[in-house]
Design a protein around this motif. Structure first.
Motif, PDB file in Angstrom:
ATOM      1  N   GLN A 172       2.094   3.741  -5.500  1.00  0.00           N
ATOM      2  CA  GLN A 172       0.929   4.635  -5.629  1.00  0.00           C
ATOM      3  C   GLN A 172       0.223   4.403  -6.968  1.00  0.00           C
ATOM      4  O   GLN A 172      -1.010   4.304  -7.017  1.00  0.00           O
ATOM      5  CB  GLN A 172       1.378   6.102  -5.530  1.00  0.00           C
ATOM      6  CG  GLN A 172       0.213   7.086  -5.640  1.00  0.00           C
ATOM      7  CD  GLN A 172       0.666   8.521  -5.883  1.00  0.00           C
ATOM      8  OE1 GLN A 172       1.703   8.767  -6.499  1.00  0.00           O
ATOM      9  NE2 GLN A 172      -0.104   9.468  -5.386  1.00  0.00           N
ATOM     10  N   THR A 203       0.841  -1.201   0.000  1.00  0.00           N
ATOM     11  CA  THR A 203       0.000   0.000   0.000  1.00  0.00           C
ATOM     12  C   THR A 203       0.879   1.255   0.000  1.00  0.00           C
ATOM     13  O   THR A 203       2.033   1.226   0.452  1.00  0.00           O
ATOM     14  CB  THR A 203      -0.891   0.066   1.265  1.00  0.00           C
ATOM     15  OG1 THR A 203      -0.022   0.193   2.410  1.00  0.00           O
ATOM     16  CG2 THR A 203      -1.745  -1.174   1.420  1.00  0.00           C
ATOM     17  N   VAL A 204       0.306   2.358  -0.505  1.00  0.00           N
ATOM     18  CA  VAL A 204       1.040   3.633  -0.529  1.00  0.00           C
ATOM     19  C   VAL A 204       1.430   4.044   0.887  1.00  0.00           C
ATOM     20  O   VAL A 204       2.546   4.512   1.119  1.00  0.00           O
ATOM     21  CB  VAL A 204       0.160   4.758  -1.125  1.00  0.00           C
ATOM     22  CG1 VAL A 204       0.963   6.036  -1.279  1.00  0.00           C
ATOM     23  CG2 VAL A 204      -0.401   4.349  -2.456  1.00  0.00           C
ATOM     24  N   GLN A 212      -1.754   1.253  -6.756  1.00  0.00           N
ATOM     25  CA  GLN A 212      -2.958   1.407  -5.928  1.00  0.00           C
ATOM     26  C   GLN A 212      -4.033   2.216  -6.660  1.00  0.00           C
ATOM     27  O   GLN A 212      -5.212   1.868  -6.650  1.00  0.00           O
ATOM     28  CB  GLN A 212      -2.581   2.076  -4.607  1.00  0.00           C
ATOM     29  CG  GLN A 212      -3.677   1.987  -3.560  1.00  0.00           C
ATOM     30  CD  GLN A 212      -3.153   2.297  -2.155  1.00  0.00           C
ATOM     31  OE1 GLN A 212      -2.135   1.749  -1.734  1.00  0.00           O
ATOM     32  NE2 GLN A 212      -3.832   3.174  -1.443  1.00  0.00           N
ATOM     33  N   LEU A 242       2.994  12.851  -3.919  1.00  0.00           N
ATOM     34  CA  LEU A 242       3.041  12.200  -2.593  1.00  0.00           C
ATOM     35  C   LEU A 242       3.748  13.094  -1.585  1.00  0.00           C
ATOM     36  O   LEU A 242       4.867  13.491  -1.804  1.00  0.00           O
ATOM     37  CB  LEU A 242       3.815  10.870  -2.688  1.00  0.00           C
ATOM     38  CG  LEU A 242       3.046   9.656  -3.169  1.00  0.00           C
ATOM     39  CD1 LEU A 242       3.950   8.453  -3.158  1.00  0.00           C
ATOM     40  CD2 LEU A 242       1.818   9.411  -2.309  1.00  0.00           C
ATOM     41  N   VAL A 257      -3.185  11.363 -10.486  1.00  0.00           N
ATOM     42  CA  VAL A 257      -2.087  10.997  -9.594  1.00  0.00           C
ATOM     43  C   VAL A 257      -1.649  12.257  -8.857  1.00  0.00           C
ATOM     44  O   VAL A 257      -1.186  13.205  -9.480  1.00  0.00           O
ATOM     45  CB  VAL A 257      -0.897  10.412 -10.393  1.00  0.00           C
ATOM     46  CG1 VAL A 257       0.260  10.067  -9.461  1.00  0.00           C
ATOM     47  CG2 VAL A 257      -1.339   9.192 -11.188  1.00  0.00           C
ATOM     48  N   ARG A 270       6.179   6.025  -5.248  1.00  0.00           N
ATOM     49  CA  ARG A 270       5.395   6.525  -6.391  1.00  0.00           C
ATOM     50  C   ARG A 270       4.934   5.354  -7.275  1.00  0.00           C
ATOM     51  O   ARG A 270       3.835   5.377  -7.829  1.00  0.00           O
ATOM     52  CB  ARG A 270       6.215   7.527  -7.219  1.00  0.00           C
ATOM     53  CG  ARG A 270       6.498   8.825  -6.473  1.00  0.00           C
ATOM     54  CD  ARG A 270       6.961   9.938  -7.410  1.00  0.00           C
ATOM     55  NE  ARG A 270       8.260   9.715  -8.036  1.00  0.00           N
ATOM     56  CZ  ARG A 270       9.441   9.929  -7.474  1.00  0.00           C
ATOM     57  NH1 ARG A 270       9.507  10.378  -6.227  1.00  0.00           N
ATOM     58  NH2 ARG A 270      10.561   9.702  -8.130  1.00  0.00           N
TER      59      ARG A 270
END
Ligand code: NAD
Length: 370
Positions: A350, A107-108, A353, A370, A367, A347
């Motif tokens: 991400q 997971t991010v 996900q 982050l 997007v 990234r």
């Protein structure tokens, strides 16, 4: 080195990278000195580790992760994705430099936690981005850097091959890849790769639309037992990049190969186009572009595939995993630059996900930084 009994850990990281570096006499640093590596093999099965150690004359192996971390300068992780975060955090807490396979986490949130922990602890951190060092993609990069394409318009990628279901022929990939509860799925596996390829060659990824599918719902595992494939085995993705480039990448373990290589990226630009695979890169310039006219009443006599030329090697290409190991070790030993850090890894996670989210919600997802 944790996870060396696995496919990647053994072949690419131990054999083709760490042992290969020692076989060539060590890693050469900027001042000309040479550094040899002393791998400590870590895993859960003492017997498997002992076999590997004996086979390659490696004195150090253990099932005690804490003891290995305490002794090591660098912790490397190629375990199944699900086991990664806990072990890497342990190494960071012990103040060790960390290098890990992708995805860095499932997971991010966890991937960002890893990146932040590494930064706070001041340890060097790196994620495997091996595709960047493939001969085919290095040749593509050469074309980009030389201005061959003019303005790049689009990228279309085809990745995949048929992974046998495991019934009448054994599957050629581990079964955990096909169970989402075990960290599997082609999006989590491949989108991190596509992210760093797109980011490093073409521009940052600004949005994703993906359709994830499980084409083969039942497979047979290593023990011969049938199981439900809960993870996606194909993903059809569209990515918008900075500068207006549109990338479209199909990833599938349920496709039969009708290409020169297992992955191919076609890049079209105003002045030329190219198709890059693992090893080769073919190109067609503006001046060499044929002018097809659409007429289904006539047979196609022109062989369009023959209009392309191969980019020459113009040098030797080493194993991509080994090149990146050498870069990371130089980063650790003499502070050489290494852009492929845990933030880059996050990234990539991400994008995976958001790809899954896009598929679940049936919409394009932006997007965010982050
Ligand atoms: N860079 C690449 O091109 C690439 C390609 C394939 C896989 N990978 C990544 O490498 C990692 C390993 O993939 P693989 O294909 O080598 O898998 P694998 O199943 O062959 O190996 C996994 C390793 O982890 C260990 N392991 C399995 N279950 C575990 C558990 N519950 N706890 C701790 N250790 C466990 C195994 O003993 C083995 O050493 C994955 O994270 C995968 O995403 C990267």
């Amino acid at each position: 080195m944790n996870g060396v009994t696995g496919r990647m850990g053994y072949r690419q990281h131990l054999l083709r990278s760490v042992l290969a570096i020692n076989e060539q006499g060590g890693l050469t640093l900027a001042d000309g000195s040479r550094v040899k590596l002393r791998p400590i093999l870590v895993g859960r099965s003492e017997a498997k580790l002992a076999d590997l150690a004996a086979k390659h004359d490696i004195p150090d192996y253990t099932t005690d992760l804490d003891a290995a971390i305490a002794e090591a300068d660098v912790y490397f992780d190629a375990q199944v994705t699900q086991a990664r975060v806990k072990a890497v955090l342990k190494a960071i807490e012990a103040g060790k430099h960390v290098y890990a396979e992708k995805p860095t986490a499932e997971t991010v949130e966890e991937a960002v936690t890893l990146a932040n922990a590494a930064t706070a602890a001041g340890v060097k951190n790196g994620v495997v981005q091996d595709k960047l060092f493939l001969p085919g993609l290095l040749k593509l990069k050469r074309l980009i850097d030389g201005g061959f394409f003019g303005r790049i318009l689009s990228v279309r990628g085809e990745f995949g091959y048929w992974v046998f279901e495991g019934d009448w022929q054994e599957a050629q990939r581990p079964s955990w890849n096909y169970r989402s509860q075990d960290g599997g799925g082609i999006i989590l596996d491949m989108f991190p790769h596509w992210h760093y390829v797109l980011e490093n060659l073409f521009g940052s990824v600004e949005s994703v639309y993906a359709k994830a599918v499980t084409h083969i719902p039942t497979r047979v595992d290593e023990q011969g037992n049938s199981y439900e494939a809960t993870a996606d085995d194909a993903a059809y993705g569209i990515f918008e990049l900075s500068g207006g480039i549109v990338a479209q990448i199909n990833s599938s373990w349920a496709v039969r190969v009708n290409r020169e290589e297992l992955v191919e990226f076609q890049v079209d630009g105003t002045h030329g186009s190219a198709v890059a695979g693992l090893r080769n890169c073919r190109f067609q310039s503006r001046a060499g572009t044929p002018k097809p006219v659409w007429n289904p009443d006539l047979p196609v006599t022109h062989r369009f595939v023959d209009d392309w030329q191969y980019v020459p090697d113009n040098g030797e290409f080493d194993n991509g995993f080994k090149i990146q190991w050498e870069m990371f070790l130089r980063h650790v030993l003499e502070d050489a630059p290494f852009p492929y850090d845990f933030a880059a890894g996050a990234r990539g996670v991400q994008l995976a996900q958001l790809g899954l989210q896009s598929s679940a919600e049936g919409r394009r997802v932006e997007v965010t930084s982050l």
